[in-house]
Design a protein around this motif. Structure first.
Motif, PDB file in Angstrom:
ATOM      1  N   MET A  10       0.702  -1.118  -0.098  1.00  0.00           N
ATOM      2  CA  MET A  10       0.083  -0.089   0.017  1.00  0.00           C
ATOM      3  C   MET A  10       0.931   1.521  -0.022  1.00  0.00           C
ATOM      4  N   ALA A  11       1.830   1.222   0.776  1.00  0.00           N
ATOM      5  CA  ALA A  11       2.876   2.731   0.717  1.00  0.00           C
ATOM      6  C   ALA A  11       3.505   2.673  -0.508  1.00  0.00           C
ATOM      7  N   VAL A  12       4.115   1.410  -1.226  1.00  0.00           N
ATOM      8  CA  VAL A  12       4.597   1.487  -2.455  1.00  0.00           C
ATOM      9  C   VAL A  12       3.494   2.014  -3.487  1.00  0.00           C
ATOM     10  N   ILE A  13       2.356   1.656  -3.446  1.00  0.00           N
ATOM     11  CA  ILE A  13       1.018   2.100  -4.402  1.00  0.00           C
ATOM     12  C   ILE A  13       0.964   3.592  -4.411  1.00  0.00           C
ATOM     13  N   PHE A  14       0.970   4.394  -2.956  1.00  0.00           N
ATOM     14  CA  PHE A  14       0.810   5.376  -2.617  1.00  0.00           C
ATOM     15  C   PHE A  14       1.917   6.355  -3.100  1.00  0.00           C
ATOM     16  N   ALA A  15       2.954   6.003  -2.955  1.00  0.00           N
ATOM     17  CA  ALA A  15       4.071   6.585  -3.471  1.00  0.00           C
ATOM     18  C   ALA A  15       4.324   6.767  -5.001  1.00  0.00           C
ATOM     19  N   LEU A  16       3.845   5.753  -5.702  1.00  0.00           N
ATOM     20  CA  LEU A  16       3.627   5.795  -7.274  1.00  0.00           C
ATOM     21  C   LEU A  16       2.619   6.533  -7.618  1.00  0.00           C
ATOM     22  N   SER A  17       1.471   6.582  -6.832  1.00  0.00           N
ATOM     23  CA  SER A  17       0.554   7.423  -7.392  1.00  0.00           C
ATOM     24  C   SER A  17       0.841   9.051  -7.072  1.00  0.00           C
ATOM     25  N   ALA A  18       1.526   9.245  -6.030  1.00  0.00           N
ATOM     26  CA  ALA A  18       2.237  10.592  -5.817  1.00  0.00           C
ATOM     27  C   ALA A  18       3.169  11.187  -6.800  1.00  0.00           C
ATOM     28  N   GLU A  73      -7.361   6.429  -6.228  1.00  0.00           N
ATOM     29  CA  GLU A  73      -7.810   7.417  -7.512  1.00  0.00           C
ATOM     30  C   GLU A  73      -8.333   8.632  -6.790  1.00  0.00           C
ATOM     31  N   LEU A  74      -8.748   8.873  -5.735  1.00  0.00           N
ATOM     32  CA  LEU A  74      -9.041  10.174  -5.133  1.00  0.00           C
ATOM     33  C   LEU A  74      -7.640  10.991  -5.212  1.00  0.00           C
ATOM     34  N   HIS A  75      -6.741  10.258  -4.409  1.00  0.00           N
ATOM     35  CA  HIS A  75      -5.330  10.717  -4.276  1.00  0.00           C
ATOM     36  C   HIS A  75      -4.899  11.528  -5.346  1.00  0.00           C
ATOM     37  N   GLN A  76      -5.096  10.766  -6.415  1.00  0.00           N
ATOM     38  CA  GLN A  76      -4.504  11.214  -7.782  1.00  0.00           C
ATOM     39  C   GLN A  76      -5.145  12.346  -8.561  1.00  0.00           C
ATOM     40  N   HIS A  77      -6.255  12.887  -7.927  1.00  0.00           N
ATOM     41  CA  HIS A  77      -6.970  14.104  -8.111  1.00  0.00           C
ATOM     42  C   HIS A  77      -6.088  15.241  -7.582  1.00  0.00           C
ATOM     43  N   PHE A  78      -5.447  14.969  -6.680  1.00  0.00           N
ATOM     44  CA  PHE A  78      -4.523  16.022  -6.012  1.00  0.00           C
ATOM     45  C   PHE A  78      -3.029  16.049  -6.331  1.00  0.00           C
ATOM     46  N   GLY A  81      -0.666  16.380 -12.708  1.00  0.00           N
ATOM     47  CA  GLY A  81      -0.265  15.695 -13.900  1.00  0.00           C
ATOM     48  C   GLY A  81      -1.170  14.137 -13.970  1.00  0.00           C
ATOM     49  N   ARG A  82      -1.711  14.088 -12.726  1.00  0.00           N
ATOM     50  CA  ARG A  82      -2.348  12.764 -12.720  1.00  0.00           C
ATOM     51  C   ARG A  82      -3.902  12.843 -12.652  1.00  0.00           C
ATOM     52  N   VAL A  83      -4.684  11.820 -13.055  1.00  0.00           N
ATOM     53  CA  VAL A  83      -6.038  12.010 -12.998  1.00  0.00           C
ATOM     54  C   VAL A  83      -6.699  10.674 -12.315  1.00  0.00           C
ATOM     55  N   GLY A  84      -7.551  10.954 -11.229  1.00  0.00           N
ATOM     56  CA  GLY A  84      -8.121   9.693 -10.857  1.00  0.00           C
ATOM     57  C   GLY A  84      -9.397   9.516 -11.666  1.00  0.00           C
ATOM     58  N   SER A  85      -9.758   8.185 -11.890  1.00  0.00           N
ATOM     59  CA  SER A  85     -10.672   7.862 -12.789  1.00  0.00           C
ATOM     60  C   SER A  85     -11.419   6.554 -12.401  1.00  0.00           C
TER      61      SER A  85
END
Length: 113
Positions: A10-18, A73-78, A81-85
Protein backbone atom coordinates in the motif's frame (compact mmCIF):
# COMPACT_ATOMS: atom_id res chain seq x y z
CA UNK A 1 4.25 -9.54 11.03
CA UNK A 2 1.68 -10.93 8.62
CA UNK A 3 0.25 -7.44 8.08
CA UNK A 4 3.59 -5.98 6.97
CA UNK A 5 3.52 -7.16 3.29
CA UNK A 6 0.11 -5.66 2.42
CA UNK A 7 0.95 -2.44 4.26
CA UNK A 8 4.28 -2.16 2.43
CA UNK A 9 2.53 -2.69 -0.92
CA UNK A 10 0.00 0.00 0.00
CA UNK A 11 2.87 2.38 0.76
CA UNK A 12 4.49 1.58 -2.60
CA UNK A 13 1.20 2.19 -4.41
CA UNK A 14 0.80 5.52 -2.58
CA UNK A 15 4.34 6.57 -3.47
CA UNK A 16 3.86 5.69 -7.12
CA UNK A 17 0.53 7.52 -7.21
CA UNK A 18 2.23 10.63 -5.84
CA UNK A 19 4.54 10.82 -8.86
CA UNK A 20 3.44 13.60 -11.22
CA UNK A 21 4.19 11.66 -14.39
CA UNK A 22 4.97 7.96 -14.79
CA UNK A 23 4.97 8.01 -18.58
CA UNK A 24 7.66 5.69 -19.96
CA UNK A 25 7.57 7.21 -23.44
CA UNK A 26 6.42 3.94 -25.03
CA UNK A 27 3.27 5.46 -26.50
CA UNK A 28 0.29 3.11 -26.54
CA UNK A 29 2.34 0.38 -24.88
CA UNK A 30 2.80 2.66 -21.88
CA UNK A 31 -0.95 2.73 -21.27
CA UNK A 32 -1.32 -1.02 -21.69
CA UNK A 33 1.60 -1.78 -19.39
CA UNK A 34 0.37 0.64 -16.71
CA UNK A 35 -3.14 -0.84 -16.77
CA UNK A 36 -1.70 -4.35 -16.49
CA UNK A 37 0.44 -3.14 -13.57
CA UNK A 38 -2.72 -1.78 -11.89
CA UNK A 39 -4.39 -5.16 -12.23
CA UNK A 40 -1.35 -6.99 -10.93
CA UNK A 41 -0.75 -4.72 -7.95
CA UNK A 42 -4.37 -4.78 -6.77
CA UNK A 43 -4.66 -8.54 -7.34
CA UNK A 44 -1.52 -8.93 -5.23
CA UNK A 45 -2.86 -6.51 -2.62
CA UNK A 46 -6.04 -8.58 -2.30
CA UNK A 47 -4.00 -11.79 -1.96
CA UNK A 48 -1.69 -10.30 0.67
CA UNK A 49 -4.65 -9.07 2.73
CA UNK A 50 -6.44 -12.41 2.35
CA UNK A 51 -3.29 -14.15 3.62
CA UNK A 52 -2.81 -11.60 6.44
CA UNK A 53 -6.40 -12.16 7.56
CA UNK A 54 -5.87 -15.92 7.77
CA UNK A 55 -7.17 -17.21 4.41
CA UNK A 56 -10.75 -17.11 5.67
CA UNK A 57 -13.50 -15.32 3.81
CA UNK A 58 -12.28 -13.50 0.73
CA UNK A 59 -14.73 -10.62 1.25
CA UNK A 60 -12.83 -8.55 3.87
CA UNK A 61 -9.70 -8.57 1.70
CA UNK A 62 -11.80 -7.54 -1.33
CA UNK A 63 -13.30 -4.65 0.63
CA UNK A 64 -9.86 -3.47 1.82
CA UNK A 65 -8.28 -3.71 -1.65
CA UNK A 66 -11.14 -1.97 -3.47
CA UNK A 67 -11.52 0.72 -0.81
CA UNK A 68 -7.80 1.41 -1.10
CA UNK A 69 -8.13 1.52 -4.89
CA UNK A 70 -10.87 4.14 -4.51
CA UNK A 71 -8.73 6.24 -2.16
CA UNK A 72 -5.81 5.88 -4.58
CA UNK A 73 -7.92 7.31 -7.40
CA UNK A 74 -9.03 10.16 -5.11
CA UNK A 75 -5.38 10.80 -4.15
CA UNK A 76 -4.44 11.10 -7.82
CA UNK A 77 -6.89 14.01 -8.23
CA UNK A 78 -4.56 16.07 -6.03
CA UNK A 79 -1.34 15.15 -7.83
CA UNK A 80 -0.29 17.44 -10.67
CA UNK A 81 -0.26 15.58 -13.98
CA UNK A 82 -2.38 12.69 -12.66
CA UNK A 83 -6.09 11.99 -13.01
CA UNK A 84 -8.17 9.70 -10.82
CA UNK A 85 -10.63 7.70 -12.85
CA UNK A 86 -13.54 5.33 -12.17
CA UNK A 87 -12.26 3.32 -15.14
CA UNK A 88 -8.94 2.82 -13.36
CA UNK A 89 -10.85 1.66 -10.27
CA UNK A 90 -12.66 -0.89 -12.45
CA UNK A 91 -9.30 -2.06 -13.79
CA UNK A 92 -8.10 -2.46 -10.20
CA UNK A 93 -11.29 -4.41 -9.41
CA UNK A 94 -10.66 -6.65 -12.42
CA UNK A 95 -7.21 -7.40 -11.00
CA UNK A 96 -8.80 -8.45 -7.71
CA UNK A 97 -11.33 -10.62 -9.56
CA UNK A 98 -8.60 -12.29 -11.61
CA UNK A 99 -6.57 -12.98 -8.46
CA UNK A 100 -9.61 -14.61 -6.84
CA UNK A 101 -10.21 -16.67 -9.98
CA UNK A 102 -6.56 -17.76 -10.00
CA UNK A 103 -6.77 -18.84 -6.35
CA UNK A 104 -9.95 -20.80 -7.05
CA UNK A 105 -8.44 -22.44 -10.10
CA UNK A 106 -5.24 -23.31 -8.25
CA UNK A 107 -7.19 -24.60 -5.22
CA UNK A 108 -9.34 -27.08 -7.15
CA UNK A 109 -8.49 -30.73 -6.59
CA UNK A 110 -6.66 -32.24 -9.51
CA UNK A 111 -7.15 -35.75 -10.76
CA UNK A 112 -4.08 -37.97 -10.78
CA UNK A 113 -4.84 -39.95 -13.87
Amino acid sequence: MRFVPPLVLMAVIFALSAQPDLNSGLGGWDTILRKCAHMLEYGLLWFLWWRALGYGSKVPAVVIALAYAATDELHQHFVEGRVGSPVDWLIDAAGVALAIAAVRLYSQPRSVA
